[in-house]
Write a protein that holds these residues in place. Structure first.
Motif, short mmCIF file in Angstrom:
data_model
loop_
_atom_site.label_atom_id
_atom_site.label_comp_id
_atom_site.label_asym_id
_atom_site.label_seq_id
_atom_site.Cartn_x
_atom_site.Cartn_y
_atom_site.Cartn_z
N THR A 407 0.82 -1.33 0.07
CA THR A 407 -0.10 -0.16 0.20
C THR A 407 0.87 1.56 -0.01
O THR A 407 0.50 2.38 -0.79
N ARG A 411 1.12 3.99 -3.06
CA ARG A 411 0.81 5.56 -2.58
C ARG A 411 2.03 6.56 -3.11
O ARG A 411 1.97 7.56 -3.43
N ASP A 488 -4.58 -2.11 -4.27
CA ASP A 488 -4.43 -0.99 -5.10
C ASP A 488 -4.05 0.33 -4.61
O ASP A 488 -3.86 1.38 -5.35
N SER A 490 -5.42 2.27 -2.07
CA SER A 490 -6.84 2.95 -1.77
C SER A 490 -6.79 2.52 -0.24
O SER A 490 -6.61 1.43 0.02
N GLU A 491 -7.64 3.35 0.37
CA GLU A 491 -7.95 2.96 1.81
C GLU A 491 -8.68 1.78 1.64
O GLU A 491 -8.85 0.94 2.50
N SER A 493 -8.96 -0.74 -0.17
CA SER A 493 -8.43 -1.77 -0.52
C SER A 493 -7.26 -2.38 0.61
O SER A 493 -7.32 -3.66 0.75
N ARG A 494 -6.86 -1.44 1.19
CA ARG A 494 -5.91 -1.83 2.34
C ARG A 494 -6.75 -2.34 3.49
O ARG A 494 -6.25 -3.60 4.06
#
Ligand code: NAD
Length: 532
Positions: A407, A411, A488, A490-491, A493-494
Protein backbone atom coordinates in the motif's frame (compact mmCIF):
# COMPACT_ATOMS: atom_id res chain seq x y z
CA UNK A 1 -7.03 -0.95 -17.92
CA UNK A 2 -10.19 -2.33 -19.48
CA UNK A 3 -12.39 -2.71 -16.40
CA UNK A 4 -14.23 -0.33 -14.11
CA UNK A 5 -12.02 -1.03 -11.09
CA UNK A 6 -8.72 -2.63 -10.20
CA UNK A 7 -10.34 -5.66 -8.59
CA UNK A 8 -12.05 -6.66 -11.85
CA UNK A 9 -8.98 -5.72 -13.90
CA UNK A 10 -6.64 -7.63 -11.61
CA UNK A 11 -8.79 -10.75 -11.71
CA UNK A 12 -9.06 -10.53 -15.50
CA UNK A 13 -5.27 -10.33 -15.77
CA UNK A 14 -4.93 -13.35 -13.47
CA UNK A 15 -7.34 -15.38 -15.61
CA UNK A 16 -5.40 -14.52 -18.78
CA UNK A 17 -2.13 -15.20 -16.97
CA UNK A 18 -3.26 -18.73 -15.99
CA UNK A 19 -3.86 -19.42 -19.69
CA UNK A 20 -0.65 -17.85 -20.96
CA UNK A 21 1.44 -20.45 -22.87
CA UNK A 22 4.39 -19.58 -20.59
CA UNK A 23 2.30 -20.55 -17.57
CA UNK A 24 -0.28 -23.22 -18.51
CA UNK A 25 0.66 -26.83 -19.27
CA UNK A 26 -1.86 -27.08 -22.15
CA UNK A 27 -3.50 -23.69 -22.81
CA UNK A 28 -5.33 -24.85 -25.96
CA UNK A 29 -7.42 -27.16 -23.74
CA UNK A 30 -7.56 -24.53 -20.94
CA UNK A 31 -5.53 -26.94 -18.76
CA UNK A 32 -3.34 -25.04 -16.35
CA UNK A 33 -1.64 -27.84 -14.35
CA UNK A 34 -2.24 -30.89 -12.13
CA UNK A 35 -3.68 -33.43 -14.57
CA UNK A 36 -6.73 -31.65 -16.02
CA UNK A 37 -6.94 -28.60 -13.71
CA UNK A 38 -8.71 -25.96 -15.85
CA UNK A 39 -9.07 -22.17 -15.66
CA UNK A 40 -12.61 -22.23 -17.08
CA UNK A 41 -15.23 -24.69 -18.34
CA UNK A 42 -14.71 -24.04 -22.06
CA UNK A 43 -13.64 -21.34 -24.52
CA UNK A 44 -17.09 -19.76 -24.57
CA UNK A 45 -16.94 -19.40 -20.77
CA UNK A 46 -13.52 -17.71 -21.00
CA UNK A 47 -14.94 -15.16 -23.46
CA UNK A 48 -18.03 -14.59 -21.29
CA UNK A 49 -16.00 -14.19 -18.08
CA UNK A 50 -13.76 -11.64 -19.81
CA UNK A 51 -16.68 -9.69 -21.17
CA UNK A 52 -18.52 -9.76 -17.80
CA UNK A 53 -15.45 -8.64 -15.85
CA UNK A 54 -15.02 -5.69 -18.23
CA UNK A 55 -18.63 -4.59 -17.66
CA UNK A 56 -18.76 -5.40 -13.94
CA UNK A 57 -19.48 -2.44 -11.63
CA UNK A 58 -17.68 -1.88 -8.32
CA UNK A 59 -20.85 -2.90 -6.47
CA UNK A 60 -21.60 -6.08 -8.38
CA UNK A 61 -20.51 -9.70 -7.95
CA UNK A 62 -20.02 -12.26 -10.71
CA UNK A 63 -20.93 -15.90 -9.94
CA UNK A 64 -18.99 -18.75 -11.52
CA UNK A 65 -20.10 -22.39 -11.34
CA UNK A 66 -17.32 -24.87 -12.17
CA UNK A 67 -15.67 -22.52 -14.63
CA UNK A 68 -18.82 -21.13 -16.25
CA UNK A 69 -20.17 -17.63 -15.48
CA UNK A 70 -23.82 -17.93 -14.45
CA UNK A 71 -24.95 -14.58 -13.09
CA UNK A 72 -24.19 -11.05 -11.90
CA UNK A 73 -25.71 -9.82 -8.65
CA UNK A 74 -25.89 -6.42 -6.98
CA UNK A 75 -23.59 -6.35 -3.93
CA UNK A 76 -21.41 -3.61 -2.43
CA UNK A 77 -17.80 -2.39 -2.72
CA UNK A 78 -16.57 -4.45 0.27
CA UNK A 79 -18.03 -7.66 -1.24
CA UNK A 80 -16.00 -9.93 -3.54
CA UNK A 81 -16.18 -9.10 -7.25
CA UNK A 82 -16.12 -12.82 -8.08
CA UNK A 83 -17.34 -15.82 -6.13
CA UNK A 84 -17.05 -19.35 -7.44
CA UNK A 85 -17.78 -22.95 -6.51
CA UNK A 86 -16.07 -25.68 -8.45
CA UNK A 87 -16.05 -29.45 -9.07
CA UNK A 88 -18.42 -29.99 -6.13
CA UNK A 89 -20.73 -33.01 -6.06
CA UNK A 90 -23.12 -34.24 -3.40
CA UNK A 91 -20.94 -36.42 -1.12
CA UNK A 92 -22.47 -39.80 -2.06
CA UNK A 93 -21.80 -38.99 -5.76
CA UNK A 94 -18.25 -37.68 -5.31
CA UNK A 95 -16.39 -40.26 -7.32
CA UNK A 96 -14.49 -40.08 -10.60
CA UNK A 97 -16.99 -42.16 -12.62
CA UNK A 98 -19.80 -39.68 -11.85
CA UNK A 99 -17.52 -36.70 -12.27
CA UNK A 100 -16.21 -37.81 -15.70
CA UNK A 101 -19.76 -38.46 -16.92
CA UNK A 102 -20.88 -34.98 -15.90
CA UNK A 103 -17.69 -33.44 -17.27
CA UNK A 104 -18.25 -35.14 -20.65
CA UNK A 105 -21.74 -33.63 -20.73
CA UNK A 106 -20.21 -30.18 -20.18
CA UNK A 107 -21.81 -29.71 -16.74
CA UNK A 108 -18.70 -29.37 -14.61
CA UNK A 109 -14.91 -28.95 -14.83
CA UNK A 110 -11.96 -30.01 -12.69
CA UNK A 111 -10.36 -26.95 -11.07
CA UNK A 112 -7.39 -28.47 -9.16
CA UNK A 113 -6.41 -26.09 -6.32
CA UNK A 114 -5.24 -22.88 -7.97
CA UNK A 115 -6.23 -23.43 -11.65
CA UNK A 116 -9.92 -22.57 -11.62
CA UNK A 117 -9.48 -19.64 -9.23
CA UNK A 118 -6.72 -18.13 -11.41
CA UNK A 119 -4.11 -18.05 -8.64
CA UNK A 120 -1.60 -20.25 -10.48
CA UNK A 121 1.82 -18.63 -11.12
CA UNK A 122 3.68 -21.55 -12.68
CA UNK A 123 6.02 -23.98 -11.01
CA UNK A 124 7.23 -21.31 -8.59
CA UNK A 125 3.88 -21.58 -6.79
CA UNK A 126 4.85 -24.79 -5.06
CA UNK A 127 8.61 -24.34 -5.06
CA UNK A 128 9.19 -23.07 -1.55
CA UNK A 129 6.76 -25.70 -0.24
CA UNK A 130 8.80 -28.34 -2.03
CA UNK A 131 12.04 -26.89 -0.68
CA UNK A 132 10.54 -26.84 2.83
CA UNK A 133 9.37 -30.44 2.53
CA UNK A 134 12.84 -31.63 1.48
CA UNK A 135 14.30 -29.34 4.17
CA UNK A 136 12.25 -31.16 6.80
CA UNK A 137 13.25 -34.53 5.30
CA UNK A 138 16.88 -33.40 5.65
CA UNK A 139 16.37 -32.24 9.25
CA UNK A 140 14.58 -35.35 10.42
CA UNK A 141 16.59 -38.03 8.64
CA UNK A 142 19.93 -36.67 7.45
CA UNK A 143 21.28 -34.22 10.05
CA UNK A 144 19.93 -31.09 8.38
CA UNK A 145 21.18 -31.34 4.80
CA UNK A 146 20.71 -33.46 1.67
CA UNK A 147 24.36 -32.94 0.69
CA UNK A 148 25.68 -36.31 -0.52
CA UNK A 149 22.14 -37.78 -0.66
CA UNK A 150 19.97 -38.65 -3.64
CA UNK A 151 16.26 -38.53 -4.27
CA UNK A 152 14.40 -40.68 -6.81
CA UNK A 153 11.12 -39.13 -7.92
CA UNK A 154 8.97 -38.65 -11.01
CA UNK A 155 6.76 -36.16 -12.84
CA UNK A 156 7.95 -32.92 -14.42
CA UNK A 157 4.50 -31.35 -14.80
CA UNK A 158 3.37 -27.98 -13.46
CA UNK A 159 3.96 -28.84 -9.80
CA UNK A 160 6.34 -31.77 -10.11
CA UNK A 161 8.88 -29.47 -11.77
CA UNK A 162 9.48 -27.81 -8.42
CA UNK A 163 11.27 -30.94 -7.25
CA UNK A 164 14.69 -30.46 -8.92
CA UNK A 165 15.21 -26.98 -7.44
CA UNK A 166 13.55 -28.03 -4.16
CA UNK A 167 16.15 -30.79 -3.71
CA UNK A 168 19.04 -28.64 -4.94
CA UNK A 169 18.05 -25.92 -2.44
CA UNK A 170 18.83 -28.46 0.27
CA UNK A 171 22.14 -29.49 -1.31
CA UNK A 172 20.95 -32.85 -2.66
CA UNK A 173 20.94 -34.75 -5.95
CA UNK A 174 17.70 -35.71 -7.67
CA UNK A 175 16.77 -38.09 -10.46
CA UNK A 176 13.33 -37.26 -11.90
CA UNK A 177 11.63 -39.71 -14.25
CA UNK A 178 9.18 -38.17 -16.73
CA UNK A 179 7.37 -40.05 -19.49
CA UNK A 180 6.84 -37.01 -21.74
CA UNK A 181 10.09 -35.78 -23.31
CA UNK A 182 8.57 -32.39 -24.23
CA UNK A 183 8.05 -31.69 -20.50
CA UNK A 184 11.68 -32.55 -19.77
CA UNK A 185 12.85 -30.21 -22.54
CA UNK A 186 10.57 -27.42 -21.29
CA UNK A 187 12.03 -27.64 -17.76
CA UNK A 188 15.59 -27.63 -19.11
CA UNK A 189 14.77 -24.53 -21.20
CA UNK A 190 13.35 -22.79 -18.10
CA UNK A 191 16.37 -23.75 -15.96
CA UNK A 192 14.12 -25.71 -13.59
CA UNK A 193 16.24 -28.82 -14.11
CA UNK A 194 19.98 -28.98 -14.90
CA UNK A 195 20.46 -31.94 -17.22
CA UNK A 196 18.81 -34.73 -19.22
CA UNK A 197 20.35 -38.22 -19.25
CA UNK A 198 20.30 -40.35 -22.39
CA UNK A 199 19.48 -43.54 -20.48
CA UNK A 200 19.40 -45.01 -16.97
CA UNK A 201 23.11 -45.87 -17.02
CA UNK A 202 24.03 -42.27 -17.72
CA UNK A 203 21.45 -40.98 -15.23
CA UNK A 204 22.87 -43.14 -12.42
CA UNK A 205 26.43 -42.18 -13.35
CA UNK A 206 25.53 -38.46 -13.15
CA UNK A 207 23.74 -39.01 -9.84
CA UNK A 208 26.55 -41.00 -8.27
CA UNK A 209 29.18 -38.53 -9.47
CA UNK A 210 27.35 -35.60 -7.80
CA UNK A 211 26.64 -37.64 -4.65
CA UNK A 212 30.32 -38.52 -4.22
CA UNK A 213 31.33 -34.88 -4.76
CA UNK A 214 28.51 -33.78 -2.42
CA UNK A 215 27.33 -31.32 -5.08
CA UNK A 216 23.68 -30.41 -5.72
CA UNK A 217 22.52 -31.73 -9.11
CA UNK A 218 19.22 -32.41 -10.90
CA UNK A 219 18.97 -35.04 -13.62
CA UNK A 220 15.89 -35.82 -15.70
CA UNK A 221 15.33 -39.16 -17.42
CA UNK A 222 12.66 -39.83 -20.03
CA UNK A 223 10.88 -43.01 -19.04
CA UNK A 224 8.00 -44.54 -17.17
CA UNK A 225 8.41 -44.20 -13.39
CA UNK A 226 7.09 -47.71 -12.68
CA UNK A 227 9.67 -49.24 -15.05
CA UNK A 228 12.59 -47.09 -13.94
CA UNK A 229 11.96 -47.55 -10.20
CA UNK A 230 11.84 -51.34 -10.69
CA UNK A 231 15.05 -51.26 -12.73
CA UNK A 232 16.84 -49.23 -10.04
CA UNK A 233 15.70 -51.74 -7.42
CA UNK A 234 16.81 -54.70 -9.54
CA UNK A 235 20.28 -53.17 -9.77
CA UNK A 236 20.41 -53.35 -5.97
CA UNK A 237 20.48 -49.58 -5.52
CA UNK A 238 18.60 -47.83 -2.70
CA UNK A 239 18.08 -44.06 -3.05
CA UNK A 240 18.08 -42.04 0.18
CA UNK A 241 14.60 -40.68 -0.56
CA UNK A 242 11.86 -41.97 -2.89
CA UNK A 243 8.60 -40.26 -3.82
CA UNK A 244 6.46 -39.53 -6.90
CA UNK A 245 4.66 -36.60 -8.48
CA UNK A 246 2.95 -38.01 -11.51
CA UNK A 247 -0.68 -36.85 -11.57
CA UNK A 248 -1.68 -40.20 -10.06
CA UNK A 249 -4.77 -38.68 -8.41
CA UNK A 250 -6.45 -39.11 -11.84
CA UNK A 251 -5.68 -42.59 -13.18
CA UNK A 252 -7.34 -41.87 -16.50
CA UNK A 253 -5.95 -38.47 -17.47
CA UNK A 254 -2.95 -37.92 -15.20
CA UNK A 255 -1.05 -41.21 -15.14
CA UNK A 256 0.56 -43.22 -17.96
CA UNK A 257 0.74 -46.99 -17.29
CA UNK A 258 3.98 -48.83 -18.10
CA UNK A 259 4.04 -50.38 -21.58
CA UNK A 260 1.77 -47.69 -23.04
CA UNK A 261 3.40 -44.97 -25.16
CA UNK A 262 2.36 -41.36 -24.75
CA UNK A 263 0.61 -41.31 -28.14
CA UNK A 264 -1.17 -44.58 -27.36
CA UNK A 265 -2.25 -43.19 -23.97
CA UNK A 266 -3.92 -40.19 -25.64
CA UNK A 267 -5.80 -42.55 -28.00
CA UNK A 268 -6.76 -45.20 -25.40
CA UNK A 269 -8.10 -42.66 -22.89
CA UNK A 270 -10.87 -41.82 -25.34
CA UNK A 271 -11.25 -45.11 -27.22
CA UNK A 272 -11.14 -47.52 -24.27
CA UNK A 273 -11.23 -45.71 -20.91
CA UNK A 274 -12.12 -48.85 -18.92
CA UNK A 275 -9.19 -50.76 -20.38
CA UNK A 276 -6.90 -47.78 -19.72
CA UNK A 277 -8.04 -47.58 -16.09
CA UNK A 278 -7.40 -51.28 -15.61
CA UNK A 279 -3.85 -50.88 -16.97
CA UNK A 280 -3.28 -47.85 -14.70
CA UNK A 281 -4.53 -49.70 -11.61
CA UNK A 282 -2.31 -52.69 -12.30
CA UNK A 283 0.70 -50.49 -12.95
CA UNK A 284 0.22 -48.29 -9.91
CA UNK A 285 0.16 -51.35 -7.64
CA UNK A 286 3.55 -52.46 -9.04
CA UNK A 287 4.87 -48.87 -8.89
CA UNK A 288 3.92 -48.51 -5.21
CA UNK A 289 5.13 -52.03 -4.34
CA UNK A 290 8.57 -50.96 -5.58
CA UNK A 291 8.38 -47.81 -3.46
CA UNK A 292 7.49 -50.00 -0.45
CA UNK A 293 10.45 -52.26 -1.14
CA UNK A 294 12.75 -49.19 -1.18
CA UNK A 295 11.22 -48.25 2.19
CA UNK A 296 11.93 -51.73 3.59
CA UNK A 297 15.52 -51.40 2.42
CA UNK A 298 15.98 -48.14 4.32
CA UNK A 299 14.92 -45.34 1.97
CA UNK A 300 12.78 -42.47 3.27
CA UNK A 301 9.56 -42.83 1.26
CA UNK A 302 6.51 -40.55 1.30
CA UNK A 303 3.39 -39.79 -0.72
CA UNK A 304 3.85 -36.32 -2.22
CA UNK A 305 0.25 -35.18 -2.30
CA UNK A 306 -0.92 -37.01 -5.45
CA UNK A 307 -2.81 -39.79 -3.61
CA UNK A 308 -0.64 -42.50 -5.18
CA UNK A 309 -0.67 -44.76 -2.11
CA UNK A 310 -4.45 -44.55 -1.85
CA UNK A 311 -4.83 -45.35 -5.55
CA UNK A 312 -2.69 -48.47 -5.02
CA UNK A 313 -4.70 -49.39 -1.91
CA UNK A 314 -7.98 -48.96 -3.79
CA UNK A 315 -6.60 -51.26 -6.50
CA UNK A 316 -6.05 -53.99 -3.91
CA UNK A 317 -2.65 -53.25 -2.34
CA UNK A 318 -3.74 -52.22 1.18
CA UNK A 319 -0.18 -52.13 2.53
CA UNK A 320 0.42 -48.98 0.44
CA UNK A 321 -1.22 -46.91 3.17
CA UNK A 322 1.77 -47.51 5.47
CA UNK A 323 3.66 -44.96 3.37
CA UNK A 324 3.44 -41.63 5.19
CA UNK A 325 1.89 -38.51 3.64
CA UNK A 326 4.10 -35.42 3.26
CA UNK A 327 1.94 -32.99 5.24
CA UNK A 328 1.48 -35.10 8.37
CA UNK A 329 5.11 -36.25 8.20
CA UNK A 330 6.82 -32.94 7.49
CA UNK A 331 4.70 -29.78 7.22
CA UNK A 332 2.01 -29.85 9.93
CA UNK A 333 3.90 -27.53 12.31
CA UNK A 334 4.00 -24.80 9.69
CA UNK A 335 0.21 -24.87 9.38
CA UNK A 336 -0.29 -24.93 13.15
CA UNK A 337 1.74 -21.72 13.26
CA UNK A 338 -0.32 -20.17 10.46
CA UNK A 339 2.72 -20.10 8.18
CA UNK A 340 2.07 -21.16 4.61
CA UNK A 341 2.47 -20.46 0.91
CA UNK A 342 1.61 -16.83 0.19
CA UNK A 343 2.10 -15.33 -3.25
CA UNK A 344 2.06 -11.85 -4.73
CA UNK A 345 1.72 -11.06 -8.39
CA UNK A 346 2.75 -7.83 -10.17
CA UNK A 347 -0.30 -6.89 -12.24
CA UNK A 348 1.89 -4.41 -14.12
CA UNK A 349 3.75 -7.32 -15.70
CA UNK A 350 7.02 -5.63 -14.66
CA UNK A 351 9.67 -7.68 -12.91
CA UNK A 352 10.97 -4.49 -11.22
CA UNK A 353 7.83 -4.39 -9.06
CA UNK A 354 8.72 -7.81 -7.63
CA UNK A 355 12.36 -6.83 -7.10
CA UNK A 356 11.27 -3.61 -5.34
CA UNK A 357 9.09 -5.69 -3.01
CA UNK A 358 11.94 -8.18 -2.48
CA UNK A 359 14.16 -5.36 -1.22
CA UNK A 360 11.54 -4.17 1.27
CA UNK A 361 10.92 -7.70 2.50
CA UNK A 362 14.65 -8.29 2.93
CA UNK A 363 14.77 -5.15 5.10
CA UNK A 364 11.50 -5.44 7.03
CA UNK A 365 11.73 -9.20 7.67
CA UNK A 366 15.52 -9.40 7.93
CA UNK A 367 15.41 -11.36 11.20
CA UNK A 368 13.70 -14.33 9.57
CA UNK A 369 16.48 -16.32 7.92
CA UNK A 370 14.10 -18.73 6.21
CA UNK A 371 12.60 -15.77 4.34
CA UNK A 372 15.83 -13.95 3.49
CA UNK A 373 17.56 -17.15 2.29
CA UNK A 374 14.54 -17.96 0.19
CA UNK A 375 14.26 -14.51 -1.46
CA UNK A 376 17.97 -14.57 -2.37
CA UNK A 377 17.61 -18.10 -3.83
CA UNK A 378 14.43 -17.14 -5.71
CA UNK A 379 16.12 -14.09 -7.23
CA UNK A 380 19.09 -16.15 -8.38
CA UNK A 381 17.37 -19.33 -9.58
CA UNK A 382 13.63 -19.01 -10.20
CA UNK A 383 12.48 -17.83 -13.62
CA UNK A 384 9.22 -15.88 -13.81
CA UNK A 385 6.45 -17.49 -15.85
CA UNK A 386 3.86 -15.03 -17.15
CA UNK A 387 3.15 -12.17 -14.76
CA UNK A 388 6.15 -11.70 -12.44
CA UNK A 389 5.33 -13.13 -9.02
CA UNK A 390 6.90 -14.27 -5.79
CA UNK A 391 5.99 -17.10 -3.44
CA UNK A 392 7.10 -17.02 0.17
CA UNK A 393 5.94 -18.89 3.26
CA UNK A 394 4.81 -16.14 5.67
CA UNK A 395 2.93 -16.04 8.96
CA UNK A 396 0.06 -13.69 9.77
CA UNK A 397 2.17 -10.74 11.00
CA UNK A 398 4.44 -11.00 7.97
CA UNK A 399 1.49 -11.08 5.55
CA UNK A 400 -0.04 -8.03 7.24
CA UNK A 401 3.33 -6.29 7.00
CA UNK A 402 3.37 -7.03 3.25
CA UNK A 403 -0.10 -5.50 2.80
CA UNK A 404 1.22 -2.29 4.41
CA UNK A 405 4.42 -2.30 2.34
CA UNK A 406 2.52 -2.70 -0.93
CA UNK A 407 0.00 0.00 0.00
CA UNK A 408 2.78 2.42 0.98
CA UNK A 409 4.80 1.77 -2.19
CA UNK A 410 1.73 2.22 -4.39
CA UNK A 411 0.88 5.50 -2.68
CA UNK A 412 4.46 6.70 -3.20
CA UNK A 413 4.28 5.71 -6.88
CA UNK A 414 7.07 3.14 -6.46
CA UNK A 415 5.15 0.26 -8.04
CA UNK A 416 3.90 0.47 -11.62
CA UNK A 417 0.47 -1.07 -10.88
CA UNK A 418 -1.53 -2.84 -8.14
CA UNK A 419 -0.55 -6.24 -6.79
CA UNK A 420 -2.63 -9.40 -6.34
CA UNK A 421 -2.20 -11.31 -3.08
CA UNK A 422 -3.20 -14.94 -3.08
CA UNK A 423 -2.15 -18.35 -1.80
CA UNK A 424 -2.23 -22.07 -2.28
CA UNK A 425 -5.15 -24.00 -0.82
CA UNK A 426 -3.51 -24.95 2.44
CA UNK A 427 -4.73 -23.92 5.90
CA UNK A 428 -8.38 -24.77 6.56
CA UNK A 429 -8.55 -27.36 3.77
CA UNK A 430 -10.24 -30.74 4.39
CA UNK A 431 -8.14 -33.50 2.84
CA UNK A 432 -7.89 -36.73 4.86
CA UNK A 433 -5.04 -38.17 2.78
CA UNK A 434 -3.04 -34.95 2.76
CA UNK A 435 -3.47 -31.74 4.78
CA UNK A 436 -5.74 -33.23 7.44
CA UNK A 437 -4.27 -36.72 7.63
CA UNK A 438 -3.85 -37.97 11.22
CA UNK A 439 -5.40 -35.01 13.05
CA UNK A 440 -5.09 -35.71 16.79
CA UNK A 441 -8.85 -35.60 17.42
CA UNK A 442 -9.68 -37.78 14.40
CA UNK A 443 -11.38 -34.93 12.50
CA UNK A 444 -9.55 -35.69 9.22
CA UNK A 445 -12.69 -35.89 7.06
CA UNK A 446 -14.61 -32.99 8.60
CA UNK A 447 -15.28 -30.59 5.71
CA UNK A 448 -16.91 -27.70 7.60
CA UNK A 449 -13.63 -25.81 7.84
CA UNK A 450 -13.04 -24.93 4.18
CA UNK A 451 -16.67 -23.86 3.87
CA UNK A 452 -16.25 -21.59 6.92
CA UNK A 453 -13.01 -20.35 5.37
CA UNK A 454 -14.75 -19.41 2.12
CA UNK A 455 -17.74 -17.78 3.81
CA UNK A 456 -15.53 -15.80 6.18
CA UNK A 457 -13.29 -14.62 3.36
CA UNK A 458 -16.36 -13.45 1.46
CA UNK A 459 -17.41 -11.10 4.28
CA UNK A 460 -13.84 -10.09 5.09
CA UNK A 461 -12.92 -8.30 1.88
CA UNK A 462 -11.50 -10.82 -0.59
CA UNK A 463 -11.76 -9.78 -4.25
CA UNK A 464 -12.32 -13.42 -5.26
CA UNK A 465 -13.50 -16.34 -3.14
CA UNK A 466 -13.78 -19.94 -4.26
CA UNK A 467 -14.87 -23.20 -2.68
CA UNK A 468 -13.81 -26.29 -4.60
CA UNK A 469 -13.27 -30.01 -4.30
CA UNK A 470 -10.59 -32.39 -5.43
CA UNK A 471 -7.42 -30.27 -5.48
CA UNK A 472 -4.19 -32.30 -5.22
CA UNK A 473 -5.65 -35.67 -4.33
CA UNK A 474 -8.61 -35.76 -6.74
CA UNK A 475 -12.40 -35.98 -6.72
CA UNK A 476 -13.87 -37.25 -3.47
CA UNK A 477 -10.80 -36.60 -1.35
CA UNK A 478 -10.57 -32.87 -0.62
CA UNK A 479 -12.61 -29.69 -0.17
CA UNK A 480 -10.83 -26.36 -0.05
CA UNK A 481 -11.27 -22.62 -0.36
CA UNK A 482 -9.29 -20.09 -2.38
CA UNK A 483 -8.96 -16.35 -1.98
CA UNK A 484 -7.38 -13.47 -3.87
CA UNK A 485 -7.32 -9.83 -2.91
CA UNK A 486 -6.16 -6.99 -5.15
CA UNK A 487 -4.19 -4.28 -3.33
CA UNK A 488 -4.41 -0.98 -5.23
CA UNK A 489 -3.18 1.57 -2.67
CA UNK A 490 -6.64 2.91 -1.78
CA UNK A 491 -7.87 2.92 1.81
CA UNK A 492 -10.71 0.55 0.90
CA UNK A 493 -8.32 -2.00 -0.56
CA UNK A 494 -5.94 -1.74 2.41
CA UNK A 495 -8.87 -2.43 4.76
CA UNK A 496 -10.07 -5.37 2.68
CA UNK A 497 -6.61 -6.91 2.36
CA UNK A 498 -5.89 -6.51 6.09
CA UNK A 499 -9.20 -7.99 7.20
CA UNK A 500 -9.18 -10.93 4.80
CA UNK A 501 -5.56 -11.76 5.59
CA UNK A 502 -6.40 -11.91 9.29
CA UNK A 503 -9.51 -14.05 8.66
CA UNK A 504 -7.89 -16.37 6.15
CA UNK A 505 -4.82 -17.19 8.23
CA UNK A 506 -6.84 -17.15 11.45
CA UNK A 507 -9.30 -19.81 10.40
CA UNK A 508 -6.42 -22.13 9.47
CA UNK A 509 -4.87 -21.63 12.91
CA UNK A 510 -8.12 -22.27 14.79
CA UNK A 511 -8.79 -25.38 12.69
CA UNK A 512 -5.53 -26.84 13.98
CA UNK A 513 -6.09 -25.50 17.52
CA UNK A 514 -9.52 -27.13 17.57
CA UNK A 515 -7.95 -30.45 16.53
CA UNK A 516 -5.76 -30.27 19.64
CA UNK A 517 -2.36 -29.01 18.49
CA UNK A 518 -0.74 -27.11 21.40
CA UNK A 519 1.30 -24.91 19.02
CA UNK A 520 -1.85 -23.78 17.16
CA UNK A 521 -3.63 -23.22 20.51
CA UNK A 522 -0.78 -21.01 21.68
CA UNK A 523 -0.67 -18.99 18.41
CA UNK A 524 -4.45 -18.69 18.44
CA UNK A 525 -4.26 -17.20 21.97
CA UNK A 526 -1.52 -14.79 20.87
CA UNK A 527 -3.76 -13.41 18.11
CA UNK A 528 -6.88 -13.40 20.30
CA UNK A 529 -8.59 -15.86 17.93
CA UNK A 530 -9.75 -18.48 20.42
CA UNK A 531 -13.09 -18.36 22.20
CA UNK A 532 -11.97 -19.84 25.57
P1 NAD B 1 0.82 -32.44 -14.30
O1 NAD B 1 -0.38 -33.11 -14.85
O2 NAD B 1 1.15 -31.07 -14.80
O3 NAD B 1 2.10 -33.36 -14.51
C1 NAD B 1 2.12 -34.75 -14.25
C2 NAD B 1 3.30 -35.32 -15.02
O4 NAD B 1 3.47 -36.71 -14.73
C3 NAD B 1 3.13 -35.19 -16.53
O5 NAD B 1 4.20 -34.46 -17.05
C4 NAD B 1 3.09 -36.65 -17.01
O6 NAD B 1 3.68 -36.80 -18.29
C5 NAD B 1 3.88 -37.36 -15.95
N1 NAD B 1 3.57 -38.79 -15.84
C6 NAD B 1 2.35 -39.39 -15.79
N2 NAD B 1 2.49 -40.71 -15.63
C7 NAD B 1 3.80 -40.97 -15.56
C8 NAD B 1 4.56 -42.15 -15.36
N3 NAD B 1 3.98 -43.35 -15.19
N4 NAD B 1 5.92 -42.05 -15.32
C9 NAD B 1 6.54 -40.86 -15.48
N5 NAD B 1 5.87 -39.70 -15.67
C10 NAD B 1 4.51 -39.75 -15.70
O7 NAD B 1 0.65 -32.44 -12.70
P2 NAD B 1 1.43 -31.55 -11.61
O8 NAD B 1 0.83 -30.18 -11.57
O9 NAD B 1 2.88 -31.66 -11.79
O10 NAD B 1 0.98 -32.28 -10.27
C11 NAD B 1 1.47 -33.60 -10.01
C12 NAD B 1 0.68 -34.25 -8.89
O11 NAD B 1 0.96 -33.61 -7.66
C13 NAD B 1 -0.83 -34.16 -9.09
O12 NAD B 1 -1.43 -35.34 -8.62
C14 NAD B 1 -1.22 -33.01 -8.22
O13 NAD B 1 -2.57 -33.07 -7.83
C15 NAD B 1 -0.26 -33.18 -7.05
N6 NAD B 1 0.03 -31.90 -6.38
C16 NAD B 1 0.92 -31.90 -5.37
C17 NAD B 1 1.20 -30.72 -4.72
C18 NAD B 1 2.15 -30.67 -3.59
O14 NAD B 1 2.23 -29.68 -2.89
N7 NAD B 1 2.92 -31.70 -3.39
C19 NAD B 1 0.61 -29.53 -5.08
C20 NAD B 1 -0.26 -29.56 -6.12
C21 NAD B 1 -0.53 -30.73 -6.78
Amino acid sequence: MRCKGWEQEGLLRLLMNSLDPEVAECPEELIVYGGTGKAARDKKSVAQIKERLIRLENDQTLLIQSGKPVGVFPSHPFAPRVIMAGSLLVPAYSDYETFWQLERRGLTAYGQSTASCWAYIGTQGVLEGTANTYGEVAKRHFGGTLRGRWVLTSGLGGMGSAQPLGVEYNGGVVLVVEVDESKVDRRLRNSLCQMKAADLDEALFLVQEAVSRKEPRSVALVGNAADVYREVLQRGLVPDVVTDQTAAHDLLNGYVPAGVSLAEAVRLRVAAPEKYLELSRRCIVEHVKTMMEFMRRGAVVFDYGNNIRHQAAAAGYAEAMTIPGFVSAYLRDYFCAGRGPFRWIALSGRAEDIYTLDEFILTELKDDEEITNWIHFAQARIPFQGLPARICWLNLDQRLCLVDIITKLLREGKLAAPVALTRDHMGAIASPWRETEKMPDGSDAIADWPVLNGLLNAISGASLVSVQQGGGVGIGYSIHAGMTVIVDGSELSRKKATQVTYSDVGVGIIRHADAGYPLAQEISRQYGLNID
